[in-house]
Design a protein around this motif. Structure first.
Motif, PDB file in Angstrom:
ATOM      1  N   ILE A 135       0.859  -1.196   0.000  1.00 59.52           N
ATOM      2  CA  ILE A 135       0.000   0.000   0.000  1.00 59.52           C
ATOM      3  C   ILE A 135       0.889   1.237   0.000  1.00 59.52           C
ATOM      4  O   ILE A 135       2.077   1.154   0.362  1.00 59.52           O
ATOM      5  N   GLY A 136       0.335   2.367  -0.374  1.00 61.95           N
ATOM      6  CA  GLY A 136       1.120   3.611  -0.421  1.00 61.95           C
ATOM      7  C   GLY A 136       2.279   3.440  -1.392  1.00 61.95           C
ATOM      8  O   GLY A 136       2.114   2.958  -2.515  1.00 61.95           O
ATOM      9  N   GLY A 137       3.463   3.779  -0.947  1.00 69.95           N
ATOM     10  CA  GLY A 137       4.634   3.674  -1.808  1.00 69.95           C
ATOM     11  C   GLY A 137       4.945   2.249  -2.227  1.00 69.95           C
ATOM     12  O   GLY A 137       5.660   2.028  -3.211  1.00 69.95           O
ATOM     13  N   SER A 138       4.421   1.274  -1.508  1.00 69.31           N
ATOM     14  CA  SER A 138       4.677  -0.122  -1.854  1.00 69.31           C
ATOM     15  C   SER A 138       3.620  -0.661  -2.825  1.00 69.31           C
ATOM     16  O   SER A 138       3.560  -1.858  -3.078  1.00 69.31           O
ATOM     17  N   SER A 188       6.468  -4.370   1.559  1.00 70.26           N
ATOM     18  CA  SER A 188       6.256  -3.430   2.668  1.00 70.26           C
ATOM     19  C   SER A 188       7.607  -3.060   3.243  1.00 70.26           C
ATOM     20  O   SER A 188       8.343  -3.937   3.701  1.00 70.26           O
ATOM     21  N   LYS A 189       7.899  -1.777   3.225  1.00 69.50           N
ATOM     22  CA  LYS A 189       9.189  -1.336   3.771  1.00 69.50           C
ATOM     23  C   LYS A 189       9.325  -1.792   5.229  1.00 69.50           C
ATOM     24  O   LYS A 189      10.320  -2.368   5.624  1.00 69.50           O
ATOM     25  N   THR A 190       8.297  -1.538   6.014  1.00 67.66           N
ATOM     26  CA  THR A 190       8.367  -1.847   7.443  1.00 67.66           C
ATOM     27  C   THR A 190       7.931  -3.270   7.760  1.00 67.66           C
ATOM     28  O   THR A 190       8.245  -3.807   8.805  1.00 67.66           O
ATOM     29  N   THR A 193       2.714  -2.903   8.236  1.00 69.19           N
ATOM     30  CA  THR A 193       1.529  -2.149   7.826  1.00 69.19           C
ATOM     31  C   THR A 193       0.307  -3.066   7.841  1.00 69.19           C
ATOM     32  O   THR A 193       0.289  -4.113   7.187  1.00 69.19           O
ATOM     33  N   GLN A 332       0.676  11.008  -3.674  1.00 68.73           N
ATOM     34  CA  GLN A 332       1.466  10.570  -2.527  1.00 68.73           C
ATOM     35  C   GLN A 332       2.831  11.253  -2.529  1.00 68.73           C
ATOM     36  O   GLN A 332       3.295  11.758  -1.502  1.00 68.73           O
ATOM     37  N   GLU A 336       2.329  13.739   0.502  1.00 65.28           N
ATOM     38  CA  GLU A 336       2.907  13.131   1.712  1.00 65.28           C
ATOM     39  C   GLU A 336       4.266  13.769   2.008  1.00 65.28           C
ATOM     40  O   GLU A 336       4.731  13.772   3.139  1.00 65.28           O
ATOM     41  N   GLN A 470       6.620  11.509   7.417  1.00 64.67           N
ATOM     42  CA  GLN A 470       5.160  11.474   7.180  1.00 64.67           C
ATOM     43  C   GLN A 470       4.433  11.213   8.492  1.00 64.67           C
ATOM     44  O   GLN A 470       3.632  10.297   8.601  1.00 64.67           O
ATOM     45  N   VAL A 473       0.463  10.684   9.175  1.00 59.80           N
ATOM     46  CA  VAL A 473      -0.380   9.503   8.958  1.00 59.80           C
ATOM     47  C   VAL A 473      -0.528   8.671  10.233  1.00 59.80           C
ATOM     48  O   VAL A 473      -1.290   7.713  10.274  1.00 59.80           O
ATOM     49  N   LYS A 477      -3.719   5.906  12.260  1.00 65.05           N
ATOM     50  CA  LYS A 477      -3.378   4.484  12.445  1.00 65.05           C
ATOM     51  C   LYS A 477      -3.580   4.084  13.903  1.00 65.05           C
ATOM     52  O   LYS A 477      -4.158   3.040  14.208  1.00 65.05           O
TER      53      LYS A 477
HETATM   54  O1  F6P Z   1       1.112   5.317   6.051  1.00 65.24           O
HETATM   55  C1  F6P Z   1       1.955   5.910   5.134  1.00 65.24           C
HETATM   56  C2  F6P Z   1       3.069   4.988   4.740  1.00 65.24           C
HETATM   57  O2  F6P Z   1       4.003   4.918   5.748  1.00 65.24           O
HETATM   58  C3  F6P Z   1       3.702   5.443   3.439  1.00 65.24           C
HETATM   59  O3  F6P Z   1       4.652   6.416   3.618  1.00 65.24           O
HETATM   60  C4  F6P Z   1       4.225   4.160   2.903  1.00 65.24           C
HETATM   61  O4  F6P Z   1       4.535   4.254   1.544  1.00 65.24           O
HETATM   62  C5  F6P Z   1       3.079   3.237   3.214  1.00 65.24           C
HETATM   63  O5  F6P Z   1       2.608   3.671   4.466  1.00 65.24           O
HETATM   64  C6  F6P Z   1       3.391   1.772   3.236  1.00 65.24           C
HETATM   65  O6  F6P Z   1       4.377   1.462   4.168  1.00 65.24           O
HETATM   66  P1  F6P Z   1       5.125   0.079   4.133  1.00 65.24           P
HETATM   67  O7  F6P Z   1       5.863  -0.018   2.845  1.00 65.24           O
HETATM   68  O8  F6P Z   1       6.055   0.089   5.306  1.00 65.24           O
HETATM   69  O9  F6P Z   1       4.104  -1.016   4.249  1.00 65.24           O
END
Ligand code: F6P
Length: 511
Positions: A135-138, A188-190, A193, A332, A336, A470, A473, A477
């Motif tokens: 989602i988002g950048g991913s 997902s970067k983190t 999410t 975005q 963002e 960012q 956001v 959450k």
């Molecule tokens: O909630 C915003 C955000 O952190 C964006 O900046 C990011 O692209 C998106 O959520 C998805 O995050 P992730 O890649 O960690 O799942």
């Protein structure tokens, strides 16, 4: 020169007058960057305004902050991180230092393993469906780019993108997929999410129900910076994960391993052309003088409209069906990044910052909201994007499409007087940029994205905000985490304000 002073600059006269008295502006106010031709002549701009804007760029240390980014300094101060997306597209053998380390070899190691994987899947007839879950950048980057480069798609592989936590999103894709021929990419970067993990769990159960637990290894890969969470989810982080780094922001990550679905679709060679396109504009941005620097000029026009003339939205209107998701992607990237009201010094900004970005493909938008752009009381600066050559075999369609782009640019700028019938009066003086390139190729798409990335960077510099965090956001959450158990578990009356309590109670009663 500072932002406050912009509001006091003498406004130039109507575009009709500017063109009548200065016929040279159609060639003078055009900048070329890579394969992009950017015509900014139809803007409320003259040489005096431009000189003031360039002075503002100098005084805001646009060059210094640009160089700090390319030097790997931690310009993302609230997260204490470098901003290194430009390293992702540097050629083999070049150097981009972050925290005393040249990161380019690592970038290419990941690209090489992505390429080997992509070659393997593209040659494997058993896989016909790629589902990117993120989602988002991913999501927005690969989804936008995969559609934009549809002409280069592998004929067997179909890509789908699941992002929304709304079960309708994944339900639609799963209903239309066959487990044995589907590859899931959990991006997902983190890897924390909730939307992505919820969708990934649903996809995993669907696969396991059909093919058993052992199938996960062949049908799931992850793209993330967090190997531990990937392993916890049950994906082999050694062999089935493609990594990237905390110095790549989510909305700046389509050119990292987050672009894996795109690489699968267009192939590693085309993906590298895409990266080379970014790099062309990185080099332009890094080296061109401010007055000839395309992202800088576009950024300055935006600042002039936001802070000088008080226009608070901007429309991006691609005349290319393939770029249908480009406005959403830019929302975005821009909103963002620069939707901030606190400066780098932690003070409240007492001026406007990032604009509201919106848009739609032409000619569809013409039959929907262009009325307001032509005759509404708000002035909406526009970016038109178009190409000389289409990817289809209907040249008469393309001529009509481009005729419309060019005509809209003219109509907005010059209008048409009609005093007798005021409802037919087109005031004109509606500013617009026309960005043209020969054809929408992987390289040209990379160039377009990098153009906007650096534009956003320059605007963030002038507004003195951190374009790379960012925090806005987070609250939503947190509260969603709080509300989720309250929808189904034991009621906790009066935990919120009266409206929120009533909404929760209504949902509990009606779900
Ligand atoms: O909630 C915003 C955000 O952190 C964006 O900046 C990011 O692209 C998106 O959520 C998805 O995050 P992730 O890649 O960690 O799942």
């Amino acid at each position: 020169m500072d932002l406050d002073a912009l509001a006091h600059l003498a406004h130039p006269t109507h575009l009709r007058e500017l063109f009548r008295t200065d016929p040279g502006r159609a060639t003078r106010y055009v900048v070329e960057a890579g394969d992009l031709r950017i015509d900014y002549s139809k803007h409320r701009l003259n040489d005096d305004i431009l000189a003031s804007l360039l002075e503002l760029a100098q005084d805001s240390d646009v060059e210094g902050r640009r160089d700090a980014m390319f030097a790997g300094e931690h310009i993302n101060v609230t997260e204490d991180r470098a901003v290194g997306h430009s390293a992702l597209r540097m050629p083999v053998g070049s150097t981009f230092m972050i925290d005393s380390e040249n990161v380019v070899p690592d970038v290419h190691a990941v690209l090489d393993s992505m390429s080997a994987f992509a070659d393997r899947i593209r040659a494997d007839d058993r896989i016909t469906r790629i589902v990117n879950i993120g989602i988002g950048g991913s999501d927005l980057g690969p989804a936008m780019a995969e559609q934009a480069l549809g002409a280069f798609r592998h004929p067997r592989l179909r890509c789908s993108f699941v992002s929304n936590i709304d079960g309708a999103d994944i339900a639609g894709v799963l209903a239309d997929s066959d487990p044995a021929s589907t590859l899931f990419i959990v991006a997902s970067k983190t890897f924390g999410t909730v939307e992505t993990l919820t969708n990934a769990r649903t996809a995993r159960s669907w696969l396991v129900d059909a093919l058993g637990e052992d199938a996960v290894i062949d049908h799931f890969v992850a793209v993330s910076t967090n190997a531990e969470r990937v392993a916890d989810f049950g994906i082999d982080s050694e062999n089935n994960m493609f990594g990237f780094w905390d110095w790549v922001g989510g909305r700046y990550s389509v050119d990292s391993a987050i672009g894996l679905s795109l690489m699968l679709a267009i192939g590693p060679g085309r993906f590298r052309e895409f990266l080379a396109g970014f790099h062309t504009i990185d080099e332009h941005f890094r080296t061109a003088p401010l007055a000839e620097n395309a992202p800088v000029l576009m950024a300055l026009l935006g600042v002039w409209y936001t802070n000088g003339l008080g226009f608070d939205t901007k429309a991006v209107l691609p005349y290319a069906n393939e770029l249908a998701r480009f406005p959403a992607y830019l929302q975005q990237l821009d909103m963002e990044s620069n939707g901030k009201s606190v400066t780098l010094e932690g003070e409240r900004a007492n001026y406007n910052t990032g604009p509201i970005v919106w848009g739609e493909t032409g000619t569809n938008g013409q039959h929907a909201f262009y009325q307001l752009i032509h005759q509404g009381t708000s002035v909406v600066p526009v970016d038109f994007i178009g190409f000389a050559k289409p990817h289809h075999d209907y040249p008469e369609h393309h001529d009509l499409l481009m005729a419309n782009l060019i005509a809209q640019s003219e109509a907005l700028a010059f209008g048409q007087m009609n005093e007798a019938e005021p409802w037919r009066n087109f005031e004109g003086d509606r500013p617009n940029t026309v960005i043209l390139a020969e054809q929408l190729t992987p390289s040209v798409l990379g160039q377009l994205i990098a153009l906007y990335e650096h534009m956003v960077h320059v605007q963030g510099t002038i507004w003195g905000v951190n374009s790379y965090d960012q925090w806005g956001v987070e609250l939503g959450k947190e509260l969603a985490n709080q509300v989720t158990p309250e929808l189904t578990g034991d009621p906790t009356p009066d935990a919120h304000d009266s409206s929120t309590n009533a909404l929760i109670n209504w949902y509990r009663a009606n779900r």
